[in-house]
Design a protein around this motif. Sequence first.
Motif, mmCIF file in Angstrom:
data_model
loop_
_atom_site.group_PDB
_atom_site.id
_atom_site.type_symbol
_atom_site.label_atom_id
_atom_site.label_comp_id
_atom_site.label_asym_id
_atom_site.label_seq_id
_atom_site.Cartn_x
_atom_site.Cartn_y
_atom_site.Cartn_z
ATOM 1 N N LYS A 129 7.745 1.006 -19.143
ATOM 2 C CA LYS A 129 6.731 -0.048 -19.076
ATOM 3 C C LYS A 129 7.188 -1.101 -18.079
ATOM 4 O O LYS A 129 8.350 -1.515 -18.084
ATOM 5 C CB LYS A 129 6.561 -0.671 -20.466
ATOM 6 C CG LYS A 129 5.532 -1.764 -20.537
ATOM 7 C CD LYS A 129 5.447 -2.292 -21.970
ATOM 8 C CE LYS A 129 4.555 -3.498 -22.079
ATOM 9 N NZ LYS A 129 4.530 -4.022 -23.447
ATOM 10 N N SER A 130 6.273 -1.523 -17.210
ATOM 11 C CA SER A 130 6.570 -2.578 -16.242
ATOM 12 C C SER A 130 5.295 -3.370 -15.985
ATOM 13 O O SER A 130 4.234 -3.047 -16.533
ATOM 14 C CB SER A 130 7.107 -1.978 -14.936
ATOM 15 O OG SER A 130 6.141 -1.109 -14.361
ATOM 16 N N THR A 131 5.395 -4.392 -15.198
ATOM 17 C CA THR A 131 4.204 -5.145 -14.803
ATOM 18 C C THR A 131 4.138 -5.205 -13.283
ATOM 19 O O THR A 131 5.163 -5.151 -12.602
ATOM 20 C CB THR A 131 4.206 -6.585 -15.359
ATOM 21 O OG1 THR A 131 5.388 -7.255 -14.940
ATOM 22 C CG2 THR A 131 4.133 -6.603 -16.865
ATOM 23 N N VAL A 132 2.921 -5.271 -12.778
ATOM 24 C CA VAL A 132 2.685 -5.441 -11.351
ATOM 25 C C VAL A 132 1.701 -6.587 -11.178
ATOM 26 O O VAL A 132 0.902 -6.875 -12.076
ATOM 27 C CB VAL A 132 2.132 -4.157 -10.684
ATOM 28 C CG1 VAL A 132 3.159 -3.038 -10.731
ATOM 29 C CG2 VAL A 132 0.835 -3.709 -11.316
ATOM 30 N N VAL A 133 1.773 -7.246 -10.035
ATOM 31 C CA VAL A 133 0.878 -8.360 -9.741
ATOM 32 C C VAL A 133 0.098 -8.038 -8.473
ATOM 33 O O VAL A 133 0.689 -7.700 -7.444
ATOM 34 C CB VAL A 133 1.664 -9.676 -9.551
ATOM 35 C CG1 VAL A 133 0.729 -10.812 -9.160
ATOM 36 C CG2 VAL A 133 2.442 -10.022 -10.811
ATOM 37 N N PHE A 134 -1.218 -8.143 -8.572
ATOM 38 C CA PHE A 134 -2.090 -8.009 -7.416
ATOM 39 C C PHE A 134 -2.643 -9.396 -7.095
ATOM 40 O O PHE A 134 -3.155 -10.079 -7.976
ATOM 41 C CB PHE A 134 -3.246 -7.040 -7.704
ATOM 42 C CG PHE A 134 -2.830 -5.598 -7.683
ATOM 43 C CD1 PHE A 134 -2.765 -4.890 -6.491
ATOM 44 C CD2 PHE A 134 -2.504 -4.948 -8.856
ATOM 45 C CE1 PHE A 134 -2.378 -3.557 -6.469
ATOM 46 C CE2 PHE A 134 -2.124 -3.616 -8.856
ATOM 47 C CZ PHE A 134 -2.059 -2.920 -7.649
ATOM 48 N N ASN A 135 -2.534 -9.800 -5.848
ATOM 49 C CA ASN A 135 -3.041 -11.099 -5.411
ATOM 50 C C ASN A 135 -4.466 -11.022 -4.883
ATOM 51 O O ASN A 135 -5.072 -12.052 -4.611
ATOM 52 C CB ASN A 135 -2.124 -11.681 -4.336
ATOM 53 C CG ASN A 135 -0.748 -11.979 -4.893
ATOM 54 O OD1 ASN A 135 -0.624 -12.690 -5.891
ATOM 55 N ND2 ASN A 135 0.285 -11.435 -4.289
ATOM 56 N N HIS A 136 -4.963 -9.809 -4.688
ATOM 57 C CA HIS A 136 -6.302 -9.590 -4.138
ATOM 58 C C HIS A 136 -7.008 -8.500 -4.954
ATOM 59 O O HIS A 136 -6.345 -7.699 -5.598
ATOM 60 C CB HIS A 136 -6.194 -9.136 -2.674
ATOM 61 C CG HIS A 136 -5.444 -10.098 -1.827
ATOM 62 N ND1 HIS A 136 -4.077 -10.022 -1.643
ATOM 63 C CD2 HIS A 136 -5.857 -11.179 -1.127
ATOM 64 C CE1 HIS A 136 -3.683 -11.006 -0.860
ATOM 65 N NE2 HIS A 136 -4.742 -11.723 -0.531
ATOM 66 N N PRO A 137 -8.337 -8.432 -4.877
ATOM 67 C CA PRO A 137 -9.040 -7.311 -5.518
ATOM 68 C C PRO A 137 -8.504 -5.998 -4.946
ATOM 69 O O PRO A 137 -8.106 -5.935 -3.778
ATOM 70 C CB PRO A 137 -10.509 -7.527 -5.123
ATOM 71 C CG PRO A 137 -10.600 -8.990 -4.801
ATOM 72 C CD PRO A 137 -9.263 -9.361 -4.227
ATOM 73 N N PHE A 138 -8.513 -4.936 -5.757
ATOM 74 C CA PHE A 138 -7.924 -3.674 -5.304
ATOM 75 C C PHE A 138 -8.627 -2.485 -5.932
ATOM 76 O O PHE A 138 -9.350 -2.608 -6.910
ATOM 77 C CB PHE A 138 -6.420 -3.638 -5.642
ATOM 78 C CG PHE A 138 -6.138 -3.593 -7.122
ATOM 79 C CD1 PHE A 138 -5.869 -2.386 -7.753
ATOM 80 C CD2 PHE A 138 -6.152 -4.756 -7.891
ATOM 81 C CE1 PHE A 138 -5.616 -2.337 -9.117
ATOM 82 C CE2 PHE A 138 -5.894 -4.719 -9.255
ATOM 83 C CZ PHE A 138 -5.626 -3.503 -9.873
ATOM 84 N N ARG A 139 -8.374 -1.327 -5.333
ATOM 85 C CA ARG A 139 -8.861 -0.039 -5.847
ATOM 86 C C ARG A 139 -7.663 0.893 -5.962
ATOM 87 O O ARG A 139 -6.679 0.748 -5.248
ATOM 88 C CB ARG A 139 -9.883 0.567 -4.896
ATOM 89 C CG ARG A 139 -11.198 -0.162 -4.868
ATOM 90 C CD ARG A 139 -12.225 0.612 -4.026
ATOM 91 N NE ARG A 139 -13.541 0.057 -4.168
ATOM 92 C CZ ARG A 139 -14.022 -0.925 -3.396
ATOM 93 N NH1 ARG A 139 -13.297 -1.418 -2.426
ATOM 94 N NH2 ARG A 139 -15.242 -1.374 -3.606
ATOM 95 N N LEU A 140 -7.788 1.879 -6.860
ATOM 96 C CA LEU A 140 -6.735 2.895 -7.005
ATOM 97 C C LEU A 140 -7.282 4.239 -6.569
ATOM 98 O O LEU A 140 -8.289 4.716 -7.112
ATOM 99 C CB LEU A 140 -6.263 2.993 -8.459
ATOM 100 C CG LEU A 140 -5.418 1.859 -8.971
ATOM 101 C CD1 LEU A 140 -5.102 2.059 -10.447
ATOM 102 C CD2 LEU A 140 -4.119 1.750 -8.185
ATOM 103 N N GLY A 141 -6.625 4.834 -5.602
ATOM 104 C CA GLY A 141 -7.016 6.167 -5.159
ATOM 105 C C GLY A 141 -8.462 6.210 -4.714
ATOM 106 O O GLY A 141 -8.946 5.336 -4.003
#
Length: 103
Positions: A12-24
């Motif tokens: 388990k980890s955390t990630v931070v997105f600063n902008h809107p995003f899409r996956l794949g």
Amino acid sequence: MTLEIAGSRSTKSTVVFNHPFRLGRDSREFPPGTYTVHTHEDVYQGVFDPIHIAISAELIVNLDGTTFSRFAKPEELRSALELDANCTLIADGPSENPDRLSG
């Protein structure tokens, strides 16, 4: 030397997105924020230390009071994070007018 699957594990980890995003290839856009990620790995054993190979990344998404999982390939998550970091670098990069004094 042969590799044998010795099991699996999840981290388990955390990630931070600063902008809107899409996956794949998902057309859904997710908002900026901090997300929990469960990385699922296969563990291989041989005559050496165990090798952990990520097989999927599960992003936990909380939107409008609803929580759901979005599974992606680990490289899709990495690409989204790299794109987000590049957007931040561009936004925070040098001024288009470096000769102009600020203030």
